[in-house]
Design a protein around this motif. Structure first.
Motif, PDB file in Angstrom:
ATOM      1  N   LEU A   1     -37.090  70.436  59.346  1.00  0.00           N
ATOM      2  CA  LEU A   1     -36.768  69.152  60.147  1.00  0.00           C
ATOM      3  C   LEU A   1     -37.829  67.927  60.410  1.00  0.00           C
ATOM      4  CD1 LEU A   1     -34.090  70.501  62.427  1.00  0.00           C
ATOM      5  CD2 LEU A   1     -33.970  69.759  60.601  1.00  0.00           C
ATOM      6  N   ALA A   2     -39.575  68.118  60.697  1.00  0.00           N
ATOM      7  CA  ALA A   2     -40.028  67.558  60.744  1.00  0.00           C
ATOM      8  C   ALA A   2     -40.329  66.351  59.774  1.00  0.00           C
ATOM      9  CB  ALA A   2     -41.704  68.293  60.276  1.00  0.00           C
TER      10      ALA A   2
ATOM     11  N   GLY B   1     -31.519  61.875  57.568  1.00  0.00           N
ATOM     12  CA  GLY B   1     -32.246  62.962  56.964  1.00  0.00           C
ATOM     13  C   GLY B   1     -32.076  64.463  57.916  1.00  0.00           C
ATOM     14  N   TYR B   2     -32.585  64.634  59.224  1.00  0.00           N
ATOM     15  CA  TYR B   2     -31.649  65.311  60.010  1.00  0.00           C
ATOM     16  C   TYR B   2     -30.776  65.929  59.590  1.00  0.00           C
ATOM     17  CZ  TYR B   2     -30.217  67.738  64.042  1.00  0.00           C
ATOM     18  OH  TYR B   2     -29.729  68.461  65.089  1.00  0.00           O
ATOM     19  N   ARG B   3     -29.165  65.657  59.194  1.00  0.00           N
ATOM     20  CA  ARG B   3     -28.226  66.332  58.787  1.00  0.00           C
ATOM     21  C   ARG B   3     -28.296  67.181  57.466  1.00  0.00           C
ATOM     22  NH1 ARG B   3     -23.777  66.322  61.314  1.00  0.00           N
ATOM     23  NH2 ARG B   3     -22.413  66.361  59.612  1.00  0.00           N
ATOM     24  N   ARG B   4     -28.845  66.891  56.311  1.00  0.00           N
ATOM     25  CA  ARG B   4     -29.013  67.243  55.311  1.00  0.00           C
ATOM     26  C   ARG B   4     -29.923  68.375  55.451  1.00  0.00           C
ATOM     27  NH1 ARG B   4     -30.148  61.846  54.039  1.00  0.00           N
ATOM     28  NH2 ARG B   4     -32.066  61.430  53.782  1.00  0.00           N
ATOM     29  N   ALA B   5     -30.764  68.324  56.181  1.00  0.00           N
ATOM     30  CA  ALA B   5     -31.989  69.113  56.344  1.00  0.00           C
ATOM     31  C   ALA B   5     -31.185  70.607  57.138  1.00  0.00           C
ATOM     32  CB  ALA B   5     -32.998  68.913  56.970  1.00  0.00           C
ATOM     33  N   LEU B   6     -30.493  70.097  58.029  1.00  0.00           N
ATOM     34  CA  LEU B   6     -30.121  71.030  58.760  1.00  0.00           C
ATOM     35  C   LEU B   6     -28.640  71.789  58.125  1.00  0.00           C
ATOM     36  CD1 LEU B   6     -29.125  72.950  61.312  1.00  0.00           C
ATOM     37  CD2 LEU B   6     -27.977  70.444  62.145  1.00  0.00           C
ATOM     38  N   PHE B   7     -27.760  70.583  57.792  1.00  0.00           N
ATOM     39  CA  PHE B   7     -26.817  71.598  57.616  1.00  0.00           C
ATOM     40  C   PHE B   7     -26.654  72.102  55.792  1.00  0.00           C
ATOM     41  CE2 PHE B   7     -24.901  69.204  61.217  1.00  0.00           C
ATOM     42  CZ  PHE B   7     -24.126  70.496  61.741  1.00  0.00           C
ATOM     43  N   GLY B   8     -27.476  71.259  54.814  1.00  0.00           N
ATOM     44  CA  GLY B   8     -27.472  71.272  53.490  1.00  0.00           C
ATOM     45  C   GLY B   8     -28.637  71.908  53.429  1.00  0.00           C
TER      46      GLY B   8
ATOM     47  N   SER C   1     -29.282  78.929  54.337  1.00  0.00           N
ATOM     48  CA  SER C   1     -30.870  79.412  53.820  1.00  0.00           C
ATOM     49  C   SER C   1     -30.594  80.720  53.751  1.00  0.00           C
ATOM     50  CB  SER C   1     -31.891  79.091  54.147  1.00  0.00           C
ATOM     51  OG  SER C   1     -31.740  79.129  55.745  1.00  0.00           O
ATOM     52  N   GLU C   2     -31.641  81.123  52.549  1.00  0.00           N
ATOM     53  CA  GLU C   2     -31.359  82.332  52.839  1.00  0.00           C
ATOM     54  C   GLU C   2     -32.365  83.319  54.247  1.00  0.00           C
ATOM     55  OE1 GLU C   2     -33.452  84.214  49.416  1.00  0.00           O
ATOM     56  OE2 GLU C   2     -31.723  83.761  47.901  1.00  0.00           O
ATOM     57  N   ASP C   3     -33.450  82.198  54.393  1.00  0.00           N
ATOM     58  CA  ASP C   3     -33.622  82.922  55.724  1.00  0.00           C
ATOM     59  C   ASP C   3     -33.374  82.889  56.323  1.00  0.00           C
ATOM     60  OD1 ASP C   3     -36.969  81.480  55.102  1.00  0.00           O
ATOM     61  OD2 ASP C   3     -35.336  80.752  54.434  1.00  0.00           O
TER      62      ASP C   3
ATOM     63  N   ARG D   1     -11.083  81.323  60.324  1.00  0.00           N
ATOM     64  CA  ARG D   1     -11.617  79.564  59.782  1.00  0.00           C
ATOM     65  C   ARG D   1     -12.729  80.044  60.240  1.00  0.00           C
ATOM     66  NH1 ARG D   1      -9.494  77.905  65.257  1.00  0.00           N
ATOM     67  NH2 ARG D   1      -9.455  79.303  65.792  1.00  0.00           N
ATOM     68  N   TRP D   2     -13.491  81.284  60.657  1.00  0.00           N
ATOM     69  CA  TRP D   2     -15.004  80.953  61.175  1.00  0.00           C
ATOM     70  C   TRP D   2     -15.756  81.109  59.559  1.00  0.00           C
ATOM     71  CZ3 TRP D   2     -17.724  80.444  65.796  1.00  0.00           C
ATOM     72  CH2 TRP D   2     -17.816  80.022  66.671  1.00  0.00           C
ATOM     73  N   GLN D   3     -15.248  81.450  58.536  1.00  0.00           N
ATOM     74  CA  GLN D   3     -15.785  82.254  57.046  1.00  0.00           C
ATOM     75  C   GLN D   3     -16.084  80.767  56.379  1.00  0.00           C
ATOM     76  OE1 GLN D   3     -16.105  84.674  58.147  1.00  0.00           O
ATOM     77  NE2 GLN D   3     -14.398  84.809  59.716  1.00  0.00           N
ATOM     78  N   GLU D   4     -16.438  79.746  57.038  1.00  0.00           N
ATOM     79  CA  GLU D   4     -17.280  78.620  56.627  1.00  0.00           C
ATOM     80  C   GLU D   4     -19.052  78.424  57.088  1.00  0.00           C
ATOM     81  OE1 GLU D   4     -17.022  78.343  53.083  1.00  0.00           O
ATOM     82  OE2 GLU D   4     -14.727  79.356  53.084  1.00  0.00           O
ATOM     83  N   HIS D   5     -19.819  77.727  56.130  1.00  0.00           N
ATOM     84  CA  HIS D   5     -20.668  77.484  57.323  1.00  0.00           C
ATOM     85  C   HIS D   5     -20.888  76.732  57.680  1.00  0.00           C
ATOM     86  CE1 HIS D   5     -24.074  79.976  54.676  1.00  0.00           C
ATOM     87  NE2 HIS D   5     -23.103  79.431  53.033  1.00  0.00           N
ATOM     88  N   TRP D   6     -20.984  77.010  59.187  1.00  0.00           N
ATOM     89  CA  TRP D   6     -21.514  75.807  60.219  1.00  0.00           C
ATOM     90  C   TRP D   6     -21.635  74.311  59.690  1.00  0.00           C
ATOM     91  CZ3 TRP D   6     -25.858  74.475  63.149  1.00  0.00           C
ATOM     92  CH2 TRP D   6     -25.196  73.405  64.187  1.00  0.00           C
ATOM     93  N   ASP D   7     -20.984  73.778  60.205  1.00  0.00           N
ATOM     94  CA  ASP D   7     -21.051  72.145  60.279  1.00  0.00           C
ATOM     95  C   ASP D   7     -20.449  71.446  61.671  1.00  0.00           C
ATOM     96  OD1 ASP D   7     -20.175  68.833  59.484  1.00  0.00           O
ATOM     97  OD2 ASP D   7     -21.748  70.083  58.110  1.00  0.00           O
ATOM     98  N   ASP D   8     -21.232  70.201  62.255  1.00  0.00           N
ATOM     99  CA  ASP D   8     -20.404  70.045  63.019  1.00  0.00           C
ATOM    100  C   ASP D   8     -19.377  69.076  62.926  1.00  0.00           C
ATOM    101  OD1 ASP D   8     -21.992  68.249  61.975  1.00  0.00           O
ATOM    102  OD2 ASP D   8     -23.063  67.219  64.145  1.00  0.00           O
TER     103      ASP D   8
END
Length: 283
Positions: free
Chosen positions: A65-66, A91-98, A103-105, A272-279
């Motif tokens: 996010l830096a 850029g924040y949204r791309r980094a967080l949600f994309g 991520s594997e991490d 409904r909770w089986q997809e990646h989180w998005d705000d």
């Protein structure tokens, strides 16, 4: 002075108290842990995750996010010191949600052996980790309604599956009360269970209130708090009321945490909770 969404928590002994740590003698005793969870509505497990794993993920998260201006320039990512300039929201949204959320991490942290294997042992069954896992960081100095997580219990957001789902809240770094950790309304799971059984709480998914002092008065109960350390986790039922404190850290450090949910794979799963989180996912 502790606040949540700008409301000042009363510090009298009948309105504020400490969370109870799970004693070492019970950590390998599943029956004792279940008795404690049913009695308290939560388990505070100190040192459940190796701190170095928490530190590594913290570096990954804030490092990603830096470039969006989240960090103060020239400070280490792991320190999580908030920047003072504008944030590039796109850029924040791309980094967080994309990048971070899928991520594997992140997946590796949520499925680390001291988490996934612990839930298999505790639940006595194969387990399911809900794919929708939430990451939050809060900046110091933010207050007022809407800035900290308001009082709620998790079942109102998980109506399509089992009510025996368990949440784990993981502070991703040391989190004293000044940094804005979770606080729990003592004994509230029993009142919620009664009202759920009577069908009086079938409301749409929503928080209860931002007014934590008023809620404590109406329940005649205490808010319970703790200074969390990297590696500690909170396991709580879907019925206990909890909320977040405001971040008032004088050094500008951001609170980073995640909340994830495990359940028995044999119990009904909220699809409904089986997809990646998005705000913007409506949940």
């Amino acid at each position: 002075m502790l606040t949540s969404n700008g409301y000042v928590l009363k510090e009298s002994p009948d309105r504020l108290g400490p969370l109870t740590e799970t004693p070492d003698r019970e950590r390998d005793d599943r029956e004792a842990l279940w008795l404690r969870l049913r009695r308290q509505g939560y388990l505070l497990l100190r040192g459940q995750i190796p701190p170095e794993q928490i530190a590594a993920f913290r570096r990954f998260y804030f490092g990603a996010l830096a470039p969006a201006g989240v960090l103060r320039p020239g400070t280490p990512a792991e320190d999580g010191i908030a920047g003072t300039g504008p944030i590039d929201q796109a850029g924040y949204r791309r980094a967080l949600f994309g990048h971070i959320v899928p991520s594997e991490d992140y997946e590796r942290l949520c499925r680390t052996s001291t988490v996934a294997d612990w839930f298999r042992w505790f639940l006595g069954d194969d387990v399911h980790l809900h794919r929708r896992k939430i990451l939050r960081h809060t900046r110091p100095g933010q207050n007022g309604v809407g800035t900290a997580t308001q009082a709620h219990y998790d079942l109102v957001y998980l109506r399509e599956g089992t009510d025996r789902v368990l949440s784990m809240w993981i502070p991703l770094g040391d989190c004293p009360t000044t940094l804005g950790g979770l606080t729990y309304l003592e004994g509230s799971h029993r009142a919620v269970l009664r009202e759920e059984a009577e069908g009086r709480l079938q409301r749409p998914a929503a928080s209860i209130t931002a007014d934590l002092p008023g809620l404590a008065h109406s329940h005649d109960a205490r808010w319970l708090v703790a200074d969390y350390r990297a590696g500690d986790v909170m396991v709580h039922s879907a019925h206990i009321i909890h909320a977040a404190l405001d971040n008032v850290d004088p050094g500008g450090r951001m609170r980073l945490s995640t909340d994830i949910r495990y359940q028995r794979v044999s119990d009904p799963i909220d699809w409904r909770w089986q997809e990646h989180w998005d705000d913007h996912d409506g949940l």
